[in-house]
Design an enzyme around this catalytic site. Structure first.
Site, PDB file in Angstrom:
ATOM      1  N   ASP A  67       7.649   8.838   2.102  1.00 60.17           N
ATOM      2  CA  ASP A  67       6.821   8.713   3.303  1.00 60.17           C
ATOM      3  C   ASP A  67       7.683   8.962   4.537  1.00 60.17           C
ATOM      4  O   ASP A  67       8.648   8.243   4.780  1.00 60.17           O
ATOM      5  CB  ASP A  67       6.169   7.339   3.360  1.00 60.17           C
ATOM      6  CG  ASP A  67       4.964   7.320   4.284  1.00 60.17           C
ATOM      7  OD1 ASP A  67       5.090   7.784   5.440  1.00 60.17           O
ATOM      8  OD2 ASP A  67       3.901   6.848   3.858  1.00 60.17           O
ATOM      9  N   SER A 111      -0.574   8.894   7.587  1.00 63.58           N
ATOM     10  CA  SER A 111      -0.356   8.854   6.136  1.00 63.58           C
ATOM     11  C   SER A 111      -1.661   8.845   5.354  1.00 63.58           C
ATOM     12  O   SER A 111      -1.695   9.300   4.206  1.00 63.58           O
ATOM     13  CB  SER A 111       0.477   7.622   5.763  1.00 63.58           C
ATOM     14  OG  SER A 111       1.806   7.783   6.193  1.00 63.58           O
ATOM     15  N   THR A 171      -0.775   5.353   1.801  1.00 60.49           N
ATOM     16  CA  THR A 171      -0.391   6.379   0.829  1.00 60.49           C
ATOM     17  C   THR A 171      -0.804   6.015  -0.599  1.00 60.49           C
ATOM     18  O   THR A 171      -1.500   6.801  -1.259  1.00 60.49           O
ATOM     19  CB  THR A 171       1.115   6.682   0.928  1.00 60.49           C
ATOM     20  OG1 THR A 171       1.401   7.051   2.282  1.00 60.49           O
ATOM     21  CG2 THR A 171       1.516   7.801  -0.001  1.00 60.49           C
ATOM     22  N   GLU A 305       5.642   6.120  -4.235  1.00 54.80           N
ATOM     23  CA  GLU A 305       5.884   6.271  -2.803  1.00 54.80           C
ATOM     24  C   GLU A 305       7.154   5.543  -2.389  1.00 54.80           C
ATOM     25  O   GLU A 305       7.313   4.344  -2.670  1.00 54.80           O
ATOM     26  CB  GLU A 305       4.717   5.703  -1.986  1.00 54.80           C
ATOM     27  CG  GLU A 305       4.900   5.980  -0.499  1.00 54.80           C
ATOM     28  CD  GLU A 305       4.197   5.002   0.434  1.00 54.80           C
ATOM     29  OE1 GLU A 305       4.014   5.361   1.600  1.00 54.80           O
ATOM     30  OE2 GLU A 305       3.853   3.879   0.012  1.00 54.80           O
ATOM     31  N   HIS A 314      10.243   5.097  11.919  1.00 59.60           N
ATOM     32  CA  HIS A 314       9.507   4.586  13.080  1.00 59.60           C
ATOM     33  C   HIS A 314      10.413   3.733  13.965  1.00 59.60           C
ATOM     34  O   HIS A 314      10.281   3.719  15.184  1.00 59.60           O
ATOM     35  CB  HIS A 314       8.323   3.732  12.621  1.00 59.60           C
ATOM     36  CG  HIS A 314       7.102   4.517  12.251  1.00 59.60           C
ATOM     37  ND1 HIS A 314       6.210   4.977  13.176  1.00 59.60           N
ATOM     38  CD2 HIS A 314       6.632   4.920  11.046  1.00 59.60           C
ATOM     39  CE1 HIS A 314       5.225   5.632  12.556  1.00 59.60           C
ATOM     40  NE2 HIS A 314       5.471   5.610  11.262  1.00 59.60           N
ATOM     41  N   ASP A 351       4.785  13.133   3.059  1.00 63.04           N
ATOM     42  CA  ASP A 351       3.443  13.270   3.640  1.00 63.04           C
ATOM     43  C   ASP A 351       3.506  13.808   5.068  1.00 63.04           C
ATOM     44  O   ASP A 351       2.546  14.366   5.582  1.00 63.04           O
ATOM     45  CB  ASP A 351       2.683  11.948   3.578  1.00 63.04           C
ATOM     46  CG  ASP A 351       3.477  10.770   4.107  1.00 63.04           C
ATOM     47  OD1 ASP A 351       4.679  10.928   4.446  1.00 63.04           O
ATOM     48  OD2 ASP A 351       2.899   9.668   4.204  1.00 63.04           O
TER      49      ASP A 351
HETATM   50 ZN   LIG Z   1       4.396   6.274   9.523  1.00 63.47          ZN
END
Ligand SMILES: [Zn+2]
Length: 464
Positions: A67, A111, A171, A305, A314, A351
């Site tokens: 991710d 996502s 996800t 994932e 982030h 993703d």
């Molecule tokens: Zn994110």
């Protein structure tokens, strides 16, 4: 042609139906083993050995989704862990493509929309799970789509979903749930226990426990005090919440729900500040999942994932991001050791990219990438930077403290996703279809062809 399937019925198959379907699937697979050339060794990866001839029946497939793991995440992790000339497991996968990630309503995906594209073969609007682009976020549902996992379950394959995030997060949820709002995680938890999954491992236990909020939140009403772990047991799940509990399972369990943290699983950071780890690592979960799903040669679909790569991105925490990406790469390595390329398709992708990570400047190999580079004017520039996010302000919470964050060009509380293309890697049966520039919906097409035992022809036309 890029297909998607509107669901005619959301009823899960009965265990009797599925048992019968599995017997048929196993018989076809055994026939395929009898007819196909012998497996070409179990070397983890490499060249022509990984491009095995097609079997005639349903094969197994494993999809790894890092991710937020954009191209720079892979490069930076390689350099940090193995040096510029080193190799990740990802580097050794023989087939690659470029994947376009846009959602149906914009150039930068969240996502939920990207996972829906990969799970259901259809682009949709941001923040929506398992529904078509006619959905309106938080307003009304769109056309319900059938995920590749539910389709595979109907065909008798075993299904596993493993994540380092909450199992109800966008996800993993796109593979078993539908919602016009990805944040309705209580509702998604309820869909999880009703889904025809054999294995669901990750975090997010709080959405299963009878601890309703005081006011409606996450699709959870204060009046809803149902214990979803009990409800899961009543539906045939064995529920485990600790690593020893996972290890103690004997092997006869039909369905396994592993919820190893109330929230996301802890970062796999190696920082001294990290408390001793109680939850299993991604590698431990993958070992368990593959060994469980592949027993008696029934074909299976496993979705994995690396969810916390995105979270570190982030936060603009570069060292934690590298640890998470390296842990994800280690898990890919474990899968390569255990899977047979003659019968199994392995796909690895992301993703979307998160935060706009960049590695710039001209440090020597000895200097490495963690410091700064001094330009001709004598001005010092950090080698790792982000385009967007909290930058250096998030150090207090970071696993590596002030050594973790890197500066951001556009400062804000949260690093946004970016719209850059991401890599898609392929290995094993049918992986030779992984080439060119593809929409992320092609992941669905590749998986679908594999579970149906037919050649995949990903639509090369972008924009569909
Ligand atoms: Zn994110």
């Amino acid at each position: 042609m890029l297909g998607s399937a509107a669901i005619m019925s959301t009823d899960a198959p009965t265990s009797l139906d599925r048992g019968a379907a599995r017997l048929v699937a196993a018989a076809f697979l055994l026939l395929a083993f009898a007819c196909a050339p012998a497996p070409q060794g179990s070397s983890p990866a490499g060249g022509s050995a990984a491009a095995a001839p097609r079997a005639a029946a349903a094969g197994s497939a494993v999809l790894f989704i890092g991710d937020g793991m954009g191209p720079a995440y892979v490069t930076v992790t390689r350099v940090a862990r193995h040096g510029s000339a080193g190799h990740l497991h990802l580097d050794d996968l023989p087939y690659t493509a470029i994947l376009r990630t846009h959602s149906s309503d914009g150039p930068v995906t969240d996502s939920a929309a990207s996972a829906t594209a990969m799970a259901c073969g259809r682009k949709t609007v941001n923040w929506v799970l398992g529904e078509g682009p006619d959905a309106v976020y938080r307003r009304h549902d769109g056309t319900r789509l059938e995920s590749i996992a539910l389709e595979a379950a109907r065909r008798g394959l075993r299904i596993g979903v493993v994540t380092t995030a909450r199992v109800t997060h966008a996800t993993p949820a796109a593979f078993y749930a539908v919602s016009d709002d990805r944040d309705r995680e209580r509702d998604i938890a309820r869909q999880a226990i009703a889904a025809p999954l054999d294995l669901l491992l990750g975090g997010g236990r709080r959405f299963f426990l009878p601890r309703p909020p005081k006011t409606e939140r996450d699709g959870w009403l204060p009046s809803d005090g149902e214990d979803l772990e009990d409800a899961a047991r009543a539906r045939g799940w064995t529920v485990v919440t600790t690593l020893p509990g996972l290890r103690a399972l004997r092997g006869g369990e039909e369905k396994i729900l592993g919820l190893f943290d109330d929230d996301h699983l802890p970062y796999e950071a190696r920082a001294p500040s990290m408390p001793p780890r109680a939850a299993p690592t991604l590698v431990e979960m993958i070992r368990f999942a593959i060994d469980r799903l592949r027993r008696d040669r029934t074909p299976f679909l496993l979705v994995v994932e690396g969810g916390r790569i995105d979270h570190a991105g982030h936060e603009n925490w570069a060292r934690t991001l590298v640890d998470e990406t390296a842990a994800f790469d280690d898990a890919v390595g474990v899968a390569l050791q255990r899977l047979d390329p003659a019968t199994t398709l392995l796909l690895v992708t992301a993703d979307h990219e998160t935060g706009g990570l960049a590695m710039s400047g001209y440090p020597s190999e000895q200097e490495g990438i963690w410091g700064s580079y001094r330009d001709e004017q004598g001005v010092s520039h950090p080698i790792l930077t982000f385009a967007r996010g909290p930058g250096l302000s998030g150090a207090a919470r970071a696993p590596y403290g002030k050594d973790d964050p890197r500066p951001s060009a556009s400062h804000g509380p949260d690093g946004a996703h970016t719209g850059v293309d991401v890599p898609l890697y392929g290995w094993g049966h049918g992986a030779d279809q992984v080439h060119g520039t593809l929409e992320n919906t092609a992941v669905y097409e590749l998986l679908r062809a594999q579970i149906e035992g037919r050649p995949a022809v990903p639509d090369p036309r972008p924009g569909s």
